[in-house]
Scaffold this motif. Sequence first.
Motif, PDB file in Angstrom:
ATOM      1  N   SER A  18       0.825  -1.211   0.000  1.00 26.81           N
ATOM      2  CA  SER A  18       0.000   0.000   0.000  1.00 26.81           C
ATOM      3  C   SER A  18       0.857   1.258   0.000  1.00 26.81           C
ATOM      4  CB  SER A  18      -0.946   0.004   1.206  1.00 26.81           C
ATOM      5  OG  SER A  18      -1.878  -1.047   1.075  1.00 26.81           O
ATOM      6  N   PHE A  21       2.188   1.694  -3.491  1.00 25.14           N
ATOM      7  CA  PHE A  21       1.137   2.171  -4.395  1.00 25.14           C
ATOM      8  C   PHE A  21       0.917   3.670  -4.223  1.00 25.14           C
ATOM      9  CE2 PHE A  21      -3.252   3.369  -5.158  1.00 25.14           C
ATOM     10  CZ  PHE A  21      -3.461   2.898  -6.439  1.00 25.14           C
ATOM     11  N   LEU A  92       0.111   2.977 -13.354  1.00 26.62           N
ATOM     12  CA  LEU A  92      -0.399   2.119 -12.287  1.00 26.62           C
ATOM     13  C   LEU A  92      -0.800   0.740 -12.808  1.00 26.62           C
ATOM     14  CD1 LEU A  92      -2.459   4.772 -10.309  1.00 26.62           C
ATOM     15  CD2 LEU A  92      -0.301   3.708  -9.607  1.00 26.62           C
ATOM     16  N   THR A  93      -1.479   0.701 -13.949  1.00 21.00           N
ATOM     17  CA  THR A  93      -1.901  -0.599 -14.474  1.00 21.00           C
ATOM     18  C   THR A  93      -0.702  -1.400 -14.983  1.00 21.00           C
ATOM     19  OG1 THR A  93      -2.514   0.392 -16.603  1.00 21.00           O
ATOM     20  CG2 THR A  93      -4.276   0.098 -14.964  1.00 21.00           C
ATOM     21  N   HIS A  97      -1.475  -2.981 -11.063  1.00 18.24           N
ATOM     22  CA  HIS A  97      -2.701  -2.638 -10.341  1.00 18.24           C
ATOM     23  C   HIS A  97      -3.898  -2.738 -11.284  1.00 18.24           C
ATOM     24  CE1 HIS A  97      -0.319  -1.545  -6.917  1.00 18.24           C
ATOM     25  NE2 HIS A  97       0.466  -0.852  -7.727  1.00 18.24           N
ATOM     26  N   ASP A 117      -6.517   0.175  -5.577  1.00 22.98           N
ATOM     27  CA  ASP A 117      -5.300   0.085  -4.779  1.00 22.98           C
ATOM     28  C   ASP A 117      -5.103  -1.382  -4.394  1.00 22.98           C
ATOM     29  OD1 ASP A 117      -6.802  -0.490  -2.438  1.00 22.98           O
ATOM     30  OD2 ASP A 117      -6.276   1.370  -1.431  1.00 22.98           O
ATOM     31  N   PRO A 118      -4.042  -1.738  -3.687  1.00 25.45           N
ATOM     32  CA  PRO A 118      -3.793  -3.149  -3.389  1.00 25.45           C
ATOM     33  C   PRO A 118      -4.918  -3.851  -2.619  1.00 25.45           C
ATOM     34  CG  PRO A 118      -1.776  -1.926  -3.086  1.00 25.45           C
ATOM     35  CD  PRO A 118      -2.874  -0.912  -3.317  1.00 25.45           C
TER      36      PRO A 118
END
Length: 132
Positions: A18, A21, A92-93, A97, A117-118
């Motif tokens: 987390s 992220f 992010l992807t 994620h 998020d995670p």
Amino acid sequence: MTPTMNAIDLVVSDLDASITFYRRLGLEFEIDAHTSEHAQCDLPGGMHLMLDTENLRGKTIAGWSPASGGPRAFFAFECADPAAVDATYAELTEAGHQGLQEPFDAFWGMRYATVADPDGNGIDLYATLPAR
């Protein structure tokens, strides 16, 4: 005296994941000196975002268990411009994620996208579209 809301506390399954992220979104967390199961960061306007492990939350509320199903919380991050929404979503992807909504031009005049998020919380990315 009326209570003042000044913090949001997320329960997370993996504190390190987390923190990693949210670091990608510009947030810097500090691990609590009293327990490695809690971290927090300062947000603009005097707010704080805290992360607690599921284990820690289970110690503080008898009978507590993690929620299941779709995202129950969404956090919105304003990006500099529409291209930054696309770039942040891609970053992010590509980092693994889950994308919940690919970038699109919303009817309310913003470029918008959502990733998880995670722990599955929705992270909205947005920027105002140029006037047409």
